[in-house]
Design an enzyme around this catalytic site. Structure first.
Site, PDB file in Angstrom:
ATOM      1  N   CYS A   1      44.644  16.346  26.780  1.00  0.00           N
ATOM      2  CA  CYS A   1      45.656  16.557  27.816  1.00  0.00           C
ATOM      3  C   CYS A   1      45.305  15.861  29.122  1.00  0.00           C
ATOM      4  O   CYS A   1      45.798  16.239  30.184  1.00  0.00           O
ATOM      5  CB  CYS A   1      45.906  18.044  28.047  1.00  0.00           C
ATOM      6  SG  CYS A   1      46.498  18.895  26.566  1.00  0.00           S
TER       7      CYS A   1
ATOM      8  N   THR B   1      46.561  15.180  22.231  1.00  0.00           N
ATOM      9  CA  THR B   1      46.151  16.474  21.705  1.00  0.00           C
ATOM     10  C   THR B   1      45.551  16.265  20.319  1.00  0.00           C
ATOM     11  O   THR B   1      45.996  15.404  19.560  1.00  0.00           O
ATOM     12  CB  THR B   1      47.351  17.434  21.605  1.00  0.00           C
ATOM     13  OG1 THR B   1      47.913  17.635  22.905  1.00  0.00           O
ATOM     14  CG2 THR B   1      46.926  18.788  21.055  1.00  0.00           C
TER      15      THR B   1
ATOM     16  N   GLY C   1      53.604  15.844  27.551  1.00  0.00           N
ATOM     17  CA  GLY C   1      52.150  15.980  27.577  1.00  0.00           C
ATOM     18  C   GLY C   1      51.433  14.698  27.202  1.00  0.00           C
ATOM     19  O   GLY C   1      52.028  13.621  27.111  1.00  0.00           O
TER      20      GLY C   1
END
Length: 223
Positions: A181, A79, A76
């Site tokens: 993200c 965050t 990812g």
């Protein structure tokens, strides 16, 4: 039926620093792999911070000095973690659970969706967008889709670590230091932002119940 009775559930009352959490996860995942410790779910909150996944783009970090930034080592992008967000770190032996990473991620999504449903919120998957999304009612920004939960995992020798983060009542302005993200077209929301006001203890109870619903079965990833 899978036997989850030996999973150790840890709930931390104090905020946990990210390096401490990461070190614990890596050590526990190695111990699980070596049959030296049981599987573990760790529910916690972090102090305000940003984490960078393996696909994080430098331009998506908008405010370099706002909060500490940590290399997460998970999949990812960027965050945010902070108070009011329930983080669940999931350390499971995936070889004993079908050795299917796609199914594992699907089940993490289903876990969040069922937890949200306990509080009257419809969480949904979206193709091409990681995490769980809600369509805001027409009276709340005209049907806009916002992200309410993030998913970022790593699997090493078939043992998972990292996990999910559910926005219960975080300071949503803290997300403004990153492009969460890597998705610029949508915002973020929380249970409280949507008008649902559970306590963190109530969220924890719902997560434990829904975990058993989802991960207590030999699932086929059909929902």
């Amino acid at each position: 039926m899978l036997d989850n009775s030996k999973i150790e559930w840890i709930i931390s009352d104090e905020k946990v620093d990210y390096p401490q959490a990461k070190a614990f996860m890596e050590a526990r995942a190695a111990a699980i792999r070596d049959d030296a410790a049981p599987e573990c779910i760790w529910l916690l909150e972090h102090p305000p911070l940003y984490t960078a996944g393996t696909s994080a783009k430098p331009e998506d970090l908008l405010e370099h000095n706002r909060f500490p930034v940590y290399d997460a080592g998970r999949g990812g992008q960027y965050t945010y973690h902070g108070p009011g967000q329930r983080v669940a770190y999931v350390m499971l032996d995936l070889k004993a659970r079908g050795a299917d990473i796609r199914c594992f991620v699907h089940d993490l999504e289903e876990w969040l969706i069922r937890t949200l449903a306990r509080f009257g919120v419809t969480g949904e998957r979206r193709d091409g967008r990681v995490g769980i999304w809600v369509v805001r009612p027409n009276g709340l920004s005209g049907g806009r889709e916002d992200k309410i939960a993030a998913i970022g995992v790593r699997v090493r020798k078939w043992v998972s670590f990292h996990g999910v983060a559910l926005n219960v009542d975080p300071d949503l302005s803290h997300f403004g230091g990153i492009i969460p993200c890597g998705i610029r077209q949508h915002g973020v929301t929380s249970l409280w932002d949507l008008g649902h006001t559970p306590t963190m203890d109530e969220v924890d109870m719902a997560m434990k119940d829904c975990f058993e619903e989802v991960f207590g079965k030999n699932r086929s990833c059909e929902g």
